[in-house]
Design a protein around this motif. Structure first.
Motif, PDB file in Angstrom:
ATOM      1  N   ARG A   5       0.862  -1.171   0.000  1.00  8.42           N
ATOM      2  CA  ARG A   5       0.000   0.000   0.000  1.00  8.42           C
ATOM      3  C   ARG A   5       0.899   1.221   0.000  1.00  8.42           C
ATOM      4  O   ARG A   5       1.883   1.286   0.704  1.00  8.42           O
ATOM      5  CB  ARG A   5      -0.915  -0.021   1.211  1.00  8.42           C
ATOM      6  N   CYS A   6       0.545   2.166  -0.849  1.00 12.86           N
ATOM      7  CA  CYS A   6       1.431   3.309  -1.084  1.00 12.86           C
ATOM      8  C   CYS A   6       1.610   4.155   0.182  1.00 12.86           C
ATOM      9  O   CYS A   6       0.638   4.510   0.827  1.00 12.86           O
ATOM     10  CB  CYS A   6       0.850   4.167  -2.202  1.00 12.86           C
ATOM     11  N   PRO A   7       2.859   4.459   0.537  1.00 14.75           N
ATOM     12  CA  PRO A   7       3.082   5.304   1.713  1.00 14.75           C
ATOM     13  C   PRO A   7       2.829   6.779   1.423  1.00 14.75           C
ATOM     14  O   PRO A   7       2.857   7.592   2.335  1.00 14.75           O
ATOM     15  CB  PRO A   7       4.555   5.062   2.035  1.00 14.75           C
ATOM     16  N   PHE A   8       2.604   7.106   0.171  1.00 16.46           N
ATOM     17  CA  PHE A   8       2.482   8.523  -0.171  1.00 16.46           C
ATOM     18  C   PHE A   8       1.055   8.961  -0.460  1.00 16.46           C
ATOM     19  O   PHE A   8       0.795  10.120  -0.720  1.00 16.46           O
ATOM     20  CB  PHE A   8       3.388   8.858  -1.363  1.00 16.46           C
ATOM     21  N   HIS A   9       0.128   8.034  -0.501  1.00 14.65           N
ATOM     22  CA  HIS A   9      -1.270   8.446  -0.556  1.00 14.65           C
ATOM     23  C   HIS A   9      -2.107   7.390   0.147  1.00 14.65           C
ATOM     24  O   HIS A   9      -1.658   6.266   0.343  1.00 14.65           O
ATOM     25  CB  HIS A   9      -1.718   8.707  -2.002  1.00 14.65           C
ATOM     26  N   ASN A  10      -3.301   7.789   0.559  1.00 16.18           N
ATOM     27  CA  ASN A  10      -4.166   6.858   1.275  1.00 16.18           C
ATOM     28  C   ASN A  10      -4.823   5.904   0.303  1.00 16.18           C
ATOM     29  O   ASN A  10      -5.455   6.335  -0.644  1.00 16.18           O
ATOM     30  CB  ASN A  10      -5.261   7.632   2.012  1.00 16.18           C
TER      31      ASN A  10
ATOM     32  N   HIS B 104       7.178   2.592  -8.272  1.00 19.13           N
ATOM     33  CA  HIS B 104       6.192   3.451  -8.905  1.00 19.13           C
ATOM     34  C   HIS B 104       4.824   3.161  -8.329  1.00 19.13           C
ATOM     35  O   HIS B 104       4.485   2.011  -8.098  1.00 19.13           O
ATOM     36  CB  HIS B 104       6.173   3.195 -10.419  1.00 19.13           C
ATOM     37  N   CYS B 105       4.067   4.225  -8.054  1.00 17.10           N
ATOM     38  CA  CYS B 105       2.701   4.026  -7.581  1.00 17.10           C
ATOM     39  C   CYS B 105       1.749   4.336  -8.720  1.00 17.10           C
ATOM     40  O   CYS B 105       1.761   5.446  -9.260  1.00 17.10           O
ATOM     41  CB  CYS B 105       2.405   4.938  -6.395  1.00 17.10           C
ATOM     42  N   PHE B 106       0.923   3.338  -9.072  1.00 17.10           N
ATOM     43  CA  PHE B 106      -0.042   3.557 -10.155  1.00 17.10           C
ATOM     44  C   PHE B 106      -1.147   4.511  -9.722  1.00 17.10           C
ATOM     45  O   PHE B 106      -1.845   5.080 -10.542  1.00 17.10           O
ATOM     46  CB  PHE B 106      -0.679   2.230 -10.586  1.00 17.10           C
ATOM     47  N   GLY B 107      -1.286   4.660  -8.407  1.00 16.95           N
ATOM     48  CA  GLY B 107      -2.362   5.511  -7.891  1.00 16.95           C
ATOM     49  C   GLY B 107      -2.004   6.987  -7.933  1.00 16.95           C
ATOM     50  O   GLY B 107      -2.711   7.784  -8.535  1.00 16.95           O
ATOM     51  N   CYS B 108      -0.902   7.357  -7.283  1.00 13.86           N
ATOM     52  CA  CYS B 108      -0.581   8.787  -7.198  1.00 13.86           C
ATOM     53  C   CYS B 108       0.546   9.164  -8.144  1.00 13.86           C
ATOM     54  O   CYS B 108       0.976  10.311  -8.154  1.00 13.86           O
ATOM     55  CB  CYS B 108      -0.243   9.185  -5.760  1.00 13.86           C
ATOM     56  N   GLN B 109       1.021   8.205  -8.924  1.00 13.86           N
ATOM     57  CA  GLN B 109       2.034   8.478  -9.960  1.00 13.86           C
ATOM     58  C   GLN B 109       3.406   8.806  -9.411  1.00 13.86           C
ATOM     59  O   GLN B 109       4.285   9.186 -10.175  1.00 13.86           O
ATOM     60  CB  GLN B 109       1.605   9.613 -10.905  1.00 13.86           C
TER      61      GLN B 109
HETATM   62 ZN   LIG Z   1       0.632   6.412  -4.224  1.00 11.62          ZN
END
Ligand SMILES: [Zn+2]
Length: 630
Positions: A34-39, A55-60
């Protein structure tokens, strides 16, 4: 000789690095979390050991090891370099130009704090006063190993001992900036001993020193507990802490987290205690998921850091402080952050007599030793704890008692994120107060959330590369990376629908495919094999990233990671189908844009009654619109 940056990239594995911050889960050849940079609820943060990127596909967000350290520690490149160099075991030499380039004021502060730690340790072991401190610490129940691990020390009863020592290598300004000295005020105070050579005197005098570490185990500040004759002076503060410095931000540093983070992840639970001694004694007793907020109440900054590791937060209150404003606020903040909050109350083990001197975890460990390890993990849901405490102290048969209980508990219910849990507690409280649920729900709705809106940091560190591929380009490229043969499906008449950048990349891939095919000697046969396995990907990526240049190389890495994750376990013909679909969509987009232009031109031709032009444009329009159905 390769640059420091390259040496670090060679030696620091991105999976090792990121696992020391997050729980990574294997996902095929990559890892996810789970991305540490967005919820987020599901994992869209990926790490590629093969490409050494994340790379996070969610917050880029995404990048290499440097990018990760910069982002998760919230530091600039120079500090990320220092952190990673330490991890890689590479010394940044003072002489080397790179060292000079990256040595920032902060680096100096780290050095000074490190040196001061050694100074205090030496004083503890070798000075007469220090030996008394050591005896005292052992008497409090501390094992020598803990003293060594947490690097406890002693600041001598002197106005300048540390300053004199540090000034051999550092300016007095740097020592001041590290928070270790205090500026001599214009001589207003009494003749408090010699000030030493400089205009500063030592901040920590006659104190047991607890170094405070950052996540990487580097000393960034100190807490000093008064000891010796000074302790008899009623004016001397019991604790003195390093003030805010460029490397020490007390609202973001948790005492012991550097040693606790792995265990927090393992147990999926973090226990926050009040004092440094409580942390050390807990670790000594085998409860290693324990931290403390040092010299301050728990802040939202602390909670955000804990949230990287777990959603389960337990608080251990001293018997005296349970239910005080500071702890209430901690609970409130934690609820607003969506933690499951539990309380560990200090009570003697079952069967043991009650113990008035048993106030905090340190007392518990001193008395019962390793039993703390298990005891500390059995928290009670915080509301149950509050509810029980309130029932004991309030007479809830009276209207006033009911009102006070509701006043105490309902604001917590209001900040509960989980509605099922909220409903459960409404039921419990309604039963105890002999009220209807509805009334409580109304009260909750009216109870003002205490203004503790959780503020998420601006994603300002998430740098969107200028030349990001658009969604179609990215999809197409991801498919080609998965199955390079697909470029052969692109007909010459389709090429005009590709952007210039994509067309160039596609051409590169096509060329290398043809090159491999058209030279049927034995050597190239092995190249064909290579090209079909992971080596193929390596070659292709090397070729593509160098063709794309440094600006978009990282974009390509992200697309490649996406291609591995998105098209995992998908059959070839399905890939070909997807490819066609995207190509069609790109074409459609381009055709529609062209039609829109034409429509505008046609309207203005109508206005100006230019029949000839109108005829040409209309013909063009019908020709272009036919492309939509082709
Ligand atoms: Zn993210």
């Amino acid at each position: 000789m390769s640059s420091i940056v390259d040496q670090i990239k060679d030696r620091v594995d991105i999976v090792d690095l990121i696992s020391s911050y997050l729980k990574l889960q294997k996902s095929g050849i990559n890892y996810k979390a789970r991305c540490p940079f967005h919820n987020e609820k599901s994992a869209s943060f990926f790490v590629s050991p093969e490409r050494q990127i994340w790379h996070c596909f969610g917050c880029q967000a995404g990048g290499d090891v440097f990018g990760f350290v910069k982002q998760i520690e919230g530091v600039e490149f120079a500090d990320a370099l220092r952190t990673l160099a330490a991890r890689a075991g590479i010394e940044l030499h003072r002489q080397s130009p790179e060292y000079q380039q990256y040595q920032t004021a902060r680096t100096k502060l780290y050095e000074i704090c490190g040196l001061a730690t050694r100074f205090f340790e030496k004083q503890l072991r070798e000075s007469d006063a220090g030996k008394k401190v050591l005896a005292y610490l052992r008497d409090r129940g501390l094992a020598d190993e803990s003293i060594k691990n947490f690097r406890l020390g002693y600041a001598p009863d002197s106005w300048s001992a540390l300053g004199d020592f540090l000034e051999r290598n550092y300016e007095s300004k740097d020592i001041f900036d590290a928070g270790l000295s205090v500026k001599k005020d214009g001589g207003g105070t009494s003749s408090a001993g010699g000030y030493g050579r400089s205009q500063h005197y030592d901040r920590f005098r006659s104190r047991i020193m607890f170094p405070i570490f950052d996540l990487n185990g580097q000393v960034v500040g100190f807490a000093g507990r008064v000891f010796g004759d000074l302790a008899k002076n009623a004016e001397a503060a019991k604790y003195v802490n390093t003030p805010q410095t460029a490397i020490y931000d007390k609202s973001r540093i948790l005492y012991g987290l550097d040693k606790a983070k792995l265990d927090i992840r393992r147990k999926n639970k973090c226990l926050v205690v009040e004092g440094n001694m409580d942390v050390i004694m807990s670790h000594q007793a085998g409860a290693a998921n324990v931290v403390a907020s040092s010299g301050t109440a728990l802040t939202d900054g602390h909670l955000k850091i804990i949230k990287r590791y777990t959603d389960n937060l337990d608080l251990c209150f001293d018997a005296d402080s349970a239910g005080t404003l500071a702890t209430d606020r901690g609970v409130d903040l934690a609820l607003a952050r969506g933690f499951n909050v539990g309380i560990v109350a200090i009570e003697p083990p079952v069967g043991e007599p009650s113990e008035p001197e048993l106030k905090d975890p340190a007392d518990y460990v001193k008395k019962y030793g390793p039993k703390w390890s298990e005891y500390s993990q059995n928290s009670r849901p915080f509301l149950e704890f509050y509810f029980e405490t309130a029932k004991k102290t309030l007479d809830i048969t009276t209207a006033l008692g009911k009102k006070l209980l509701a006043q105490k508990l309902l604001p917590f219910l209001a900040s509960m994120v989980n509605k099922v849990e909220q409903a459960h507690w409404v039921g419990e409280i309604a039963l105890a107060l002999k009220l209807k649920d509805d009334i409580l729900f109304q009260e909750i709705a009216a109870a003002k959330p205490k203004g503790l809106e959780v503020q998420d940091e601006e994603p300002n560190q998430v740098k969107q590369p200028k030349e990001n591929f658009d969604v179609f380009e990215e999809g197409l490229l991801a498919l080609i990376m998965k199955k390079p043969d697909l470029v052969l499906d692109i007909r010459p008449e389709d090429e005009e629908f590709l952007s210039g950048r994509l067309a160039a990349l596609v051409k590169d891939i096509g060329l290398s495919l043809n090159e491999t095919r058209e030279s049927p000697d034995s050597q190239s046969e092995s190249r064909i094999l290579d090209f079909s396995e992971r080596n193929r990907d390596k070659k292709m990526m090397a070729q593509l990233t160098s063709a794309a240049g440094p600006e978009s190389a990282m974009d390509l890495e992200f697309v490649y990671l996406k291609s591995q994750e998105l098209w995992k376990d998908i059959e070839d013909d399905e890939l070909a189908g997807e490819f066609k679909k995207i190509l069609c969509q790109m074409k459609r987009r381009k055709v529609l844009a062209r039609l829109e232009d034409l429509e505008f031109d046609i309207k203005s031709a109508e206005k100006s009654r230019n029949k000839e032009l109108l005829a040409t444009l209309t013909a063009e329009f019908s020709k272009v619109s036919k492309q939509l159905t082709q």
